[in-house]
Motif scaffolding. Structure first.
Motif, PDB file in Angstrom:
ATOM      1  N   GLN A 278     -16.030   1.148 -43.169  1.00 27.50           N
ATOM      2  CA  GLN A 278     -16.375   2.223 -42.243  1.00 27.50           C
ATOM      3  C   GLN A 278     -15.366   2.311 -41.108  1.00 27.50           C
ATOM      4  O   GLN A 278     -14.970   3.408 -40.688  1.00 27.50           O
ATOM      5  CB  GLN A 278     -17.792   2.006 -41.687  1.00 27.50           C
ATOM      6  N   PHE A 279     -14.929   1.164 -40.620  1.00 32.60           N
ATOM      7  CA  PHE A 279     -13.937   1.136 -39.542  1.00 32.60           C
ATOM      8  C   PHE A 279     -12.650   1.824 -39.988  1.00 32.60           C
ATOM      9  O   PHE A 279     -12.122   2.691 -39.276  1.00 32.60           O
ATOM     10  CB  PHE A 279     -13.659  -0.320 -39.149  1.00 32.60           C
ATOM     11  N   SER A 280     -12.134   1.466 -41.164  1.00 28.32           N
ATOM     12  CA  SER A 280     -10.890   2.060 -41.664  1.00 28.32           C
ATOM     13  C   SER A 280     -11.034   3.557 -41.882  1.00 28.32           C
ATOM     14  O   SER A 280     -10.137   4.343 -41.545  1.00 28.32           O
ATOM     15  CB  SER A 280     -10.477   1.389 -42.980  1.00 28.32           C
ATOM     16  N   GLN A 281     -12.162   3.962 -42.434  1.00 29.89           N
ATOM     17  CA  GLN A 281     -12.382   5.380 -42.713  1.00 29.89           C
ATOM     18  C   GLN A 281     -12.422   6.202 -41.429  1.00 29.89           C
ATOM     19  O   GLN A 281     -11.793   7.263 -41.338  1.00 29.89           O
ATOM     20  CB  GLN A 281     -13.685   5.567 -43.484  1.00 29.89           C
ATOM     21  N   VAL A 282     -13.133   5.709 -40.435  1.00 32.19           N
ATOM     22  CA  VAL A 282     -13.243   6.442 -39.171  1.00 32.19           C
ATOM     23  C   VAL A 282     -11.893   6.483 -38.457  1.00 32.19           C
ATOM     24  O   VAL A 282     -11.489   7.529 -37.944  1.00 32.19           O
ATOM     25  CB  VAL A 282     -14.321   5.805 -38.267  1.00 32.19           C
ATOM     26  N   VAL A 283     -11.184   5.362 -38.433  1.00 29.55           N
ATOM     27  CA  VAL A 283      -9.895   5.312 -37.741  1.00 29.55           C
ATOM     28  C   VAL A 283      -8.892   6.274 -38.361  1.00 29.55           C
ATOM     29  O   VAL A 283      -8.243   7.056 -37.654  1.00 29.55           O
ATOM     30  CB  VAL A 283      -9.331   3.868 -37.747  1.00 29.55           C
ATOM     31  N   THR A 284      -8.756   6.254 -39.701  1.00 34.45           N
ATOM     32  CA  THR A 284      -7.775   7.133 -40.344  1.00 34.45           C
ATOM     33  C   THR A 284      -8.147   8.601 -40.169  1.00 34.45           C
ATOM     34  O   THR A 284      -7.275   9.443 -39.920  1.00 34.45           O
ATOM     35  CB  THR A 284      -7.630   6.802 -41.838  1.00 34.45           C
ATOM     36  N   SER A 285      -9.430   8.924 -40.262  1.00 37.03           N
ATOM     37  CA  SER A 285      -9.864  10.306 -40.072  1.00 37.03           C
ATOM     38  C   SER A 285      -9.635  10.776 -38.635  1.00 37.03           C
ATOM     39  O   SER A 285      -9.202  11.908 -38.403  1.00 37.03           O
ATOM     40  CB  SER A 285     -11.344  10.461 -40.433  1.00 37.03           C
ATOM     41  N   SER A 286      -9.891   9.900 -37.690  1.00 38.60           N
ATOM     42  CA  SER A 286      -9.708  10.233 -36.274  1.00 38.60           C
ATOM     43  C   SER A 286      -8.238  10.469 -35.953  1.00 38.60           C
ATOM     44  O   SER A 286      -7.889  11.411 -35.230  1.00 38.60           O
ATOM     45  CB  SER A 286     -10.261   9.119 -35.385  1.00 38.60           C
ATOM     46  N   ILE A 287      -7.378   9.605 -36.485  1.00 41.36           N
ATOM     47  CA  ILE A 287      -5.943   9.756 -36.238  1.00 41.36           C
ATOM     48  C   ILE A 287      -5.440  11.061 -36.836  1.00 41.36           C
ATOM     49  O   ILE A 287      -4.673  11.801 -36.202  1.00 41.36           O
ATOM     50  CB  ILE A 287      -5.165   8.551 -36.809  1.00 41.36           C
ATOM     51  N   GLN A 288      -5.879  11.365 -38.064  1.00 45.77           N
ATOM     52  CA  GLN A 288      -5.448  12.609 -38.700  1.00 45.77           C
ATOM     53  C   GLN A 288      -5.836  13.803 -37.842  1.00 45.77           C
ATOM     54  O   GLN A 288      -5.026  14.702 -37.583  1.00 45.77           O
ATOM     55  CB  GLN A 288      -6.070  12.750 -40.088  1.00 45.77           C
TER      56      GLN A 288
ATOM     57  N   ILE B 104     -10.429   8.144 -31.376  1.00 45.31           N
ATOM     58  CA  ILE B 104     -10.876   7.038 -32.221  1.00 45.31           C
ATOM     59  C   ILE B 104     -12.110   6.366 -31.615  1.00 45.31           C
ATOM     60  O   ILE B 104     -13.092   6.097 -32.317  1.00 45.31           O
ATOM     61  CB  ILE B 104      -9.744   6.007 -32.406  1.00 45.31           C
ATOM     62  N   ILE B 105     -12.060   6.105 -30.326  1.00 41.86           N
ATOM     63  CA  ILE B 105     -13.183   5.442 -29.649  1.00 41.86           C
ATOM     64  C   ILE B 105     -14.449   6.266 -29.761  1.00 41.86           C
ATOM     65  O   ILE B 105     -15.535   5.743 -30.087  1.00 41.86           O
ATOM     66  CB  ILE B 105     -12.840   5.181 -28.168  1.00 41.86           C
ATOM     67  N   THR B 106     -14.337   7.569 -29.515  1.00 39.84           N
ATOM     68  CA  THR B 106     -15.504   8.453 -29.595  1.00 39.84           C
ATOM     69  C   THR B 106     -16.110   8.434 -30.994  1.00 39.84           C
ATOM     70  O   THR B 106     -17.339   8.331 -31.155  1.00 39.84           O
ATOM     71  CB  THR B 106     -15.099   9.887 -29.227  1.00 39.84           C
ATOM     72  N   ASP B 107     -15.249   8.487 -32.003  1.00 35.88           N
ATOM     73  CA  ASP B 107     -15.744   8.525 -33.378  1.00 35.88           C
ATOM     74  C   ASP B 107     -16.315   7.179 -33.818  1.00 35.88           C
ATOM     75  O   ASP B 107     -17.317   7.118 -34.531  1.00 35.88           O
ATOM     76  CB  ASP B 107     -14.628   8.966 -34.324  1.00 35.88           C
ATOM     77  N   LEU B 108     -15.674   6.097 -33.400  1.00 40.90           N
ATOM     78  CA  LEU B 108     -16.202   4.772 -33.740  1.00 40.90           C
ATOM     79  C   LEU B 108     -17.580   4.561 -33.120  1.00 40.90           C
ATOM     80  O   LEU B 108     -18.496   4.048 -33.768  1.00 40.90           O
ATOM     81  CB  LEU B 108     -15.255   3.672 -33.241  1.00 40.90           C
ATOM     82  N   GLN B 109     -17.728   4.960 -31.862  1.00 39.81           N
ATOM     83  CA  GLN B 109     -19.005   4.775 -31.182  1.00 39.81           C
ATOM     84  C   GLN B 109     -20.107   5.582 -31.861  1.00 39.81           C
ATOM     85  O   GLN B 109     -21.256   5.150 -31.949  1.00 39.81           O
ATOM     86  CB  GLN B 109     -18.887   5.196 -29.720  1.00 39.81           C
ATOM     87  N   ALA B 110     -19.735   6.749 -32.391  1.00 33.13           N
ATOM     88  CA  ALA B 110     -20.730   7.626 -33.012  1.00 33.13           C
ATOM     89  C   ALA B 110     -21.040   7.249 -34.454  1.00 33.13           C
ATOM     90  O   ALA B 110     -22.161   7.466 -34.927  1.00 33.13           O
ATOM     91  CB  ALA B 110     -20.241   9.077 -32.957  1.00 33.13           C
TER      92      ALA B 110
ATOM     93  N   THR C 253      -1.956   4.797 -48.206  1.00 35.71           N
ATOM     94  CA  THR C 253      -1.179   5.945 -48.681  1.00 35.71           C
ATOM     95  C   THR C 253      -1.773   7.244 -48.171  1.00 35.71           C
ATOM     96  O   THR C 253      -1.036   8.152 -47.741  1.00 35.71           O
ATOM     97  CB  THR C 253      -1.121   5.957 -50.225  1.00 35.71           C
ATOM     98  N   GLU C 254      -3.089   7.342 -48.193  1.00 39.48           N
ATOM     99  CA  GLU C 254      -3.750   8.560 -47.698  1.00 39.48           C
ATOM    100  C   GLU C 254      -3.370   8.832 -46.246  1.00 39.48           C
ATOM    101  O   GLU C 254      -3.030   9.957 -45.874  1.00 39.48           O
ATOM    102  CB  GLU C 254      -5.267   8.400 -47.815  1.00 39.48           C
ATOM    103  N   SER C 255      -3.406   7.806 -45.417  1.00 36.85           N
ATOM    104  CA  SER C 255      -3.058   7.950 -44.007  1.00 36.85           C
ATOM    105  C   SER C 255      -1.587   8.307 -43.838  1.00 36.85           C
ATOM    106  O   SER C 255      -1.230   9.156 -43.010  1.00 36.85           O
ATOM    107  CB  SER C 255      -3.371   6.656 -43.262  1.00 36.85           C
ATOM    108  N   ALA C 256      -0.717   7.678 -44.635  1.00 43.50           N
ATOM    109  CA  ALA C 256       0.720   7.952 -44.543  1.00 43.50           C
ATOM    110  C   ALA C 256       1.039   9.373 -44.977  1.00 43.50           C
ATOM    111  O   ALA C 256       1.909  10.035 -44.397  1.00 43.50           O
ATOM    112  CB  ALA C 256       1.497   6.947 -45.390  1.00 43.50           C
ATOM    113  N   VAL C 257       0.352   9.857 -46.003  1.00 45.90           N
ATOM    114  CA  VAL C 257       0.561  11.243 -46.447  1.00 45.90           C
ATOM    115  C   VAL C 257       0.138  12.208 -45.350  1.00 45.90           C
ATOM    116  O   VAL C 257       0.832  13.199 -45.069  1.00 45.90           O
ATOM    117  CB  VAL C 257      -0.204  11.530 -47.754  1.00 45.90           C
ATOM    118  N   ASP C 258      -0.983  11.945 -44.709  1.00 42.96           N
ATOM    119  CA  ASP C 258      -1.443  12.808 -43.615  1.00 42.96           C
ATOM    120  C   ASP C 258      -0.408  12.853 -42.490  1.00 42.96           C
ATOM    121  O   ASP C 258      -0.128  13.918 -41.938  1.00 42.96           O
ATOM    122  CB  ASP C 258      -2.778  12.300 -43.058  1.00 42.96           C
ATOM    123  N   THR C 259       0.152  11.688 -42.150  1.00 40.18           N
ATOM    124  CA  THR C 259       1.159  11.638 -41.089  1.00 40.18           C
ATOM    125  C   THR C 259       2.423  12.374 -41.515  1.00 40.18           C
ATOM    126  O   THR C 259       3.034  13.093 -40.719  1.00 40.18           O
ATOM    127  CB  THR C 259       1.501  10.176 -40.738  1.00 40.18           C
TER     128      THR C 259
END
Length: 275
Positions: A240-250, A86-92, A160-166
């Motif tokens: 942008q924060f939410s999008q990067v965090v959910t994508s990184s976690i997935q 998450i940190i790497t992706d947020l920084q980028a 919901t998108e994040s929960a479905v991925d999990t």
């Protein structure tokens, strides 16, 4: 001259202090200010619990084996690695201005109150309480502004998108474990395709669970406070924060799933020469 000589260093120090105060925070400090790092800490236990309970409910393996698989799953995921992703992706992917805006939001009293509620609701042991309180909370909030805010929240937070991925990660981990324990093995790619094909069906089931979790999590958060939160989530920085965090976690939780079957096979294999 002497007075000017004394004043100059003081001015330099003051200017340096102003510069450091205005410097944009880095991604690590932003993540620490948010509740995300505390929530991510729960992921290994949550994924392990989901797969372990799934095996026990199916009744196809002894409870001790299910617990052993749960241990293997838990050790396959690292909260530290997920956070680093998450940190790497947020920084980028976030600008200095966006990182600053996110940091400032999470330092507000409203954000701190909401973050505490989100951390508490993310604990694996909170899920039975969420399920038990769902009927009452659904009745309590029917037709209220908080209920009407859900669709807006769901889009902005990608909940919901994040929960479905999990859920897919848990299902894939469960299927991989079952395949490793069965004589009828199936390639990981086949399992992945089969479960991905269920995404539409899962979205409907998980969507209700997300709504129940939403009502439980924000039960003590006023509609006005929730509206401020949504304003942040819908802002360019929050979005942008939410999008990067959910994508990184997935990405971070899906990568270890493929190896779970191999680890279980090795873990459950009889010692050499035992036959």
């Amino acid at each position: 001259m002497k007075r000017l000589a004394l004043v100059k260093p003081v001015l330099v120090v003051a200017m340096l202090g102003v510069g450091s105060a205005q410097a944009a925070p880095d991604a690590a400090s932003v993540l620490e200010a948010s509740p995300i790092d505390d929530i991510v800490e729960q992921y290994p236990a949550m994924l392990s619990q989901g797969i372990r309970e799934g095996l026990k409910q199916r009744g196809q393996v002894p409870p001790m084996v299910a617990d052993t698989v749960g241990y293997v799953v838990s050790s396959s995921f690292s909260a530290d690695k997920i956070e680093q992703q998450i940190i790497t992706d947020l920084q980028a992917q976030l600008t200095d201005e966006q990182l600053q805006a996110v940091s400032e939001w999470y330092q507000t009293p409203v954000a701190r109150k909401i973050s505490s509620a989100e951390i508490a609701a993310s604990a694996p042991e909170a899920w039975p309480q969420i399920q038990a309180s769902a009927p009452e909370l659904n009745r309590k909030y029917k037709g209220t502004p908080k209920a009407e805010m859900f669709d807006r929240f769901d889009r902005a937070a990608r909940a919901t998108e994040s929960a479905v991925d999990t859920t897919i990660a848990v299902q894939l981990g469960l299927a991989t474990a079952m395949s490793a324990l069965s004589s009828e093995s199936m390639h990981y790619e086949q399992l992945e395709r089969r479960i991905e094909n269920q995404r539409g069906m899962l979205r409907g089931v998980v969507g209700q669970q997300v709504y129940d979790s939403y009502l439980y999590t924000y039960d003590k958060i006023s509609a006005q406070e929730l509206a401020l939160y949504l304003d942040f989530l819908e802002s360019p920085a929050g979005k942008q924060f939410s999008q990067v965090v959910t994508s990184s976690i997935q990405q971070a939780i899906m990568e270890p799933v493929e190896s779970i079957g191999r680890q279980i096979s090795r873990f459950m294999a009889p010692p050499a020469g035992s036959e």
